[in-house]
Write a protein that holds these residues in place. Structure first.
Motif, mmCIF file in Angstrom:
data_model
loop_
_atom_site.group_PDB
_atom_site.id
_atom_site.type_symbol
_atom_site.label_atom_id
_atom_site.label_comp_id
_atom_site.label_asym_id
_atom_site.label_seq_id
_atom_site.Cartn_x
_atom_site.Cartn_y
_atom_site.Cartn_z
ATOM 1 N N LEU A 29 -12.405 39.483 -28.848
ATOM 2 C CA LEU A 29 -12.385 40.505 -29.829
ATOM 3 C C LEU A 29 -11.112 40.363 -30.392
ATOM 4 O O LEU A 29 -10.594 40.372 -31.575
ATOM 5 C CB LEU A 29 -12.842 41.662 -29.263
ATOM 6 N N ASP A 33 -10.166 39.486 -33.999
ATOM 7 C CA ASP A 33 -9.419 40.523 -34.915
ATOM 8 C C ASP A 33 -8.227 40.065 -35.565
ATOM 9 O O ASP A 33 -7.744 40.200 -36.673
ATOM 10 C CB ASP A 33 -9.212 41.610 -34.312
ATOM 11 N N LEU A 39 -12.508 43.501 -37.730
ATOM 12 C CA LEU A 39 -12.240 44.961 -37.212
ATOM 13 C C LEU A 39 -11.384 45.821 -37.896
ATOM 14 O O LEU A 39 -11.392 47.076 -37.565
ATOM 15 C CB LEU A 39 -11.850 45.014 -35.665
ATOM 16 N N ARG A 43 -11.725 49.846 -37.681
ATOM 17 C CA ARG A 43 -10.587 50.530 -37.209
ATOM 18 C C ARG A 43 -10.070 51.735 -38.295
ATOM 19 O O ARG A 43 -9.914 52.904 -37.896
ATOM 20 C CB ARG A 43 -9.344 49.724 -37.191
#
Length: 310
Positions: A29, A33, A39, A43
């Protein structure tokens, strides 16, 4: 019939296997990101829910702060008011001459056909807190997408450049200070007009790079924005040279500077509006298109495409 009693505890995967799986998932991840910014939407959505919680958590400290400041603000404001009145009377002659010079400068620009300088405008913002990352120099302000703040906007105070907006959320925005290691600002030395780029060192200082060891730079030289990056307007104070290391064995000198703005001090800043995009004249666009068409690389590619079609 034989019946076995159910197990006391239901066993799952081994703890080491679970740990390895979650570590691999976290690393994946982080990489995704950092590379693709996938993301960012998540966020921003989470920030909408955490913003009220952060606001409530800060309310007791703000209340105590405001209560303490209230009892000392009246006398301080009276003293500041008296000082401002005296300063206004002392500077009235200079102010009148400055207004006259501005009118004369505008008239001369009109006579010479010089383009008018861009005017700086923006909105006031308050610093909420510093970013939690100890290896970066970032602050969070109380303006976000609801206030039409976008990434890349310059941030200043009454002394000079503070930083640049690098991340925007619905209600808040993150500002990277010019002292951060990932921040660079094109500057110009006021005394000599020499242009270069100043970089943050991450420890509250800046470094003026890409200048030869014999460059005409002295301690105390003031650096201002050159405006060549299309982000910062030219002429804003950035830093002052405090130390120079010249070594003939190296091509470039090491020039250390201190920011003029209160990047670590004050609680209010101004977010400048983005600079308008430069529109090239139609003649320049046609000339650039003609040069591109006449380039040997483009002509060779065009010939290959025609041969493939044939």
């Amino acid at each position: 019939m034989d019946h076995q009693p159910p197990p006391f505890f239901k066993r799952g995967p081994a703890p080491l296997a679970l740990l390895s799986f979650y570590v691999a998932l976290s690393v994946a991840l982080l990489v995704v990101d950092a590379r693709l910014q996938t993301l960012e939407v998540l966020r921003q959505a989470l920030s909408m829910f955490t913003h009220p919680v952060q606001h409530l958590a800060q309310m007791p400290a703000q209340f105590l702060d405001n209560a303490g400041n209230y009892f000392v603000s009246v006398s301080r404001l009276q003293d500041e008011n008296a000082q401002l009145k005296r300063a206004r009377l002392d500077n009235v002659a200079t102010l009148l001459r400055t207004q006259h010079l501005e009118v004369e400068n505008q008239r001369l620009r009109n006579l010479l056909g010089v383009k008018e300088r861009q005017q700086a405008s923006g909105q006031l913002a308050q610093i909420l807190y510093s970013a939690r990352d100890p290896y970066s120099r970032r602050i969070v302000i109380d303006k976000g997408q609801q206030d039409k703040v976008v990434s890349g906007q310059p941030v200043i105070d009454d002394a000079g450049i503070v930083g640049q907006v690098t991340r925007v959320f619905p209600f808040v925005a993150e500002v990277t200070l010019i002292t951060d290691k990932e921040q660079a600002v094109p500057v110009q030395i006021v005394r000599t007009g020499l242009r270069s780029v100043v970089f943050g060192l991450g420890n509250g200082q800046l470094e003026l790079r890409f200048l030869p060891a014999n460059a005409d730079v002295k301690d105390g030289d003031v650096l201002v924005t050159s405006g060549l990056d299309g982000i910062f307007l030219p002429g804003f104070p950035v830093a002052r040279v405090v130390h120079i290391e010249r070594d003939t064995s190296y091509s470039f000198a090491r020039i250390f500077c201190m920011p003029l703005a209160g990047v670590e001090n004050f609680s209010e800043v101004m977010i400048l509006d983005p600079r308008p995009a430069v529109v090239l004249p139609e003649q320049l666009v046609r000339e650039a298109a003609g040069r591109e068409a006449r380039s040997p690389v483009r002509s060779g590619q065009a010939k290959k495409k025609r041969l493939k079609k044939d």
